[in-house]
Design an enzyme around this catalytic site. Structure first.
Site, PDB file in Angstrom:
ATOM      1  N   ASP A  51       0.894  -1.066  -0.157  1.00  0.00           N
ATOM      2  CA  ASP A  51       0.003  -0.003   0.245  1.00  0.00           C
ATOM      3  C   ASP A  51       0.991   1.233   0.065  1.00  0.00           C
ATOM      4  O   ASP A  51       1.999   1.343   0.248  1.00  0.00           O
ATOM      5  CB  ASP A  51      -0.864  -0.122   1.219  1.00  0.00           C
ATOM      6  CG  ASP A  51      -0.217  -0.033   2.713  1.00  0.00           C
ATOM      7  OD1 ASP A  51       0.876  -0.539   2.700  1.00  0.00           O
ATOM      8  OD2 ASP A  51      -0.715   0.740   3.500  1.00  0.00           O
ATOM      9  N   GLU A  55       0.175  -1.129   5.843  1.00  0.00           N
ATOM     10  CA  GLU A  55       0.978  -0.709   6.722  1.00  0.00           C
ATOM     11  C   GLU A  55       0.948   0.606   7.033  1.00  0.00           C
ATOM     12  O   GLU A  55       1.107   1.440   8.018  1.00  0.00           O
ATOM     13  CB  GLU A  55       2.391  -0.879   6.224  1.00  0.00           C
ATOM     14  CG  GLU A  55       3.582  -0.677   7.039  1.00  0.00           C
ATOM     15  CD  GLU A  55       4.116   0.585   7.337  1.00  0.00           C
ATOM     16  OE1 GLU A  55       5.035   0.744   8.060  1.00  0.00           O
ATOM     17  OE2 GLU A  55       3.954   1.682   6.154  1.00  0.00           O
TER      18      GLU A  55
HETATM   19 ZN    ZN Z   1       6.879   2.235   4.122  1.00  0.00          ZN
END
Ligand code: ZN
Length: 395
Positions: A81, A147
């Protein structure tokens, strides 16, 4: 080995470009993991989607890919992501067009961290092409699609699932862009933890003309703030900066000129080193606050709400940091500094499973407009990862 033996599907530059073209802004998968799955399956990895959802949180797509069954298990962890592109008009080149220009690959995720995912995939492809699929160990990629967001349905749950079925990892590299000014100049062997505390301080509201009848919550709060920031929390440790505590907001919301408020709110964030856990640190800060509050007299109270986004992690210098430093020295000809600076990363979740550290591209442009990575750096990172695999699985 000559480049022609490696399929273009795993070529670092081409794969980075293809990944950047997937607009996988957290928590969207946008085809990024599918693409990676195809590339990894093509070189013999067993791929498994580990998608998770939880009430109140976004569904997250994750990919676990492994080659080999036994022996030592080396894992590369990362995230597919990216943060949003922000103001599109300020980008020189489209954030998801993955264009090459002046020796750089531009685009959201080029540095953080699709470039590193592609580099490791290419490195694994080259390693397997030379050593065969039965090289006596296991290599895996643990890639999460969350994340940059709440990080609830990503790495934590994947590791949980692996632990439940008895899959053990022996060493892990996270591909965050740790290089500072020049490729290879820095790795992270630790990160500080992060804890946010919301405080509600209560006194007694009253008319400003009658101070004997009130207990001004602002005055109380300011004394409490002073008690927290007057003295440093610690002096730092061998590998860490001192713990930092910063107030981020103070709120009273009182429009009246003749009322002393009875309630005041404040919030602070701490970035704490390996001398503390969030629990010991909060206990220490609470003790300071309770003492200061008692010294003020009266019946003022403090309520707390604590949110911990990560404990600190620290992998002492040893075989893993030497593996990275040695590969960087031989490929890039520079000494890799061992650092613990910067924000949190998913290594905070991996630390309780195996030795982990972070090494990747130059992070200078991450999260900014015109994010980019030098093509030469992407190629060097591929060689660094490949050299690490060679030495980790030395026959
Ligand atoms: Zn990163």
């Amino acid at each position: 080995m000559p480049d022609t033996l490696v399929s273009s599907a795993t070529d670092t530059i081409e794969l980075t470009r293809a990944l950047v073209r997937c607009e996988s802004v957290t928590p969207r998968e946008a085809g990024a993991l599918q693409l990676l799955e195809k590339a990894l399956a093509g070189i013999g990895f067993r791929c498994e989607r580990m998608d998770f959802s939880e009430k109140g949180t976004a569904d997250v797509a994750n990919l676990y890919a492994r080659i080999g069954d036994g022996g030592k298990h080396f894992c590369f962890a990362g995230h597919s992501d990216v943060v949003p592109a922000g103001d599109l008009s300020s980008w020189t080149i489209g954030p998801f067009s993955a264009e090459l220009s002046a020796g750089y690959l531009f685009g959201r995720g080029a540095a953080d961290m699709k470039g590193a995912i592609a580099a490791f995939t290419d490195a694994a492809a080259r390693f397997i092409a030379r050593r065969g699929r039965d090289f006596g160990g296991s290599i895996s990629l643990l890639i999460t699609g969350d994340e940059e967001g709440p990080a609830v349905n990503g790495t934590v749950k994947m590791l949980q699932r692996l632990a439940e079925r008895g899959e053990k990892i022996d060493a892990c590299i996270v591909g965050e862009p740790t290089s500072s000014k020049r490729f290879g100049d820095m790795m992270k062997i630790g990160r500080r933890g992060s804890m946010t505390v919301d405080m509600v301080v209560r006194g007694i509201q009253g008319h400003v003309a009658y101070p004997e009848r009130l207990d001004n919550a602002i005055h109380r709060l300011s004394a409490l703030i002073e008690a927290l920031v007057r003295e440093p929390i610690d002096q730092g440790s061998t590998h860490f900066q001192p713990t930092s505590l910063q107030f981020t907001t103070v709120d009273v919301g009182n429009p009246a000129t003749n009322i002393a408020p009875g309630v005041a709110k404040a919030r602070f964030n701490t970035r704490f080193n390996d001398l503390w856990t969030s629990e010991t640190l909060f206990a220490h800060l609470k003790e300071r606050l309770d003492k200061a509050n008692a010294q003020l007299g009266g019946n003022g109270t403090i309520e707390y709400k604590v949110s911990v986004s990560g404990e600190s992690f620290y992998t002492p210098p040893g075989p893993l940091s030497e593996l990275v430093a040695g590969a960087v020295r031989d490929v890039a000809g520079i000494e890799c500094e061992l650092s613990t600076t910067g924000g949190t990363s998913d290594a905070r979740f991996i630390r309780s499973h195996c030795p982990v550290l972070e090494f990747g591209l130059v992070g200078e442009s991450m999260h900014k407009v015109d994010e980019k990575s030098a093509v030469a750096d992407l190629k060097m990172l591929t060689r660094v990862y490949e050299t690490m695999l060679d030495r980790y699985f030395a026959v």
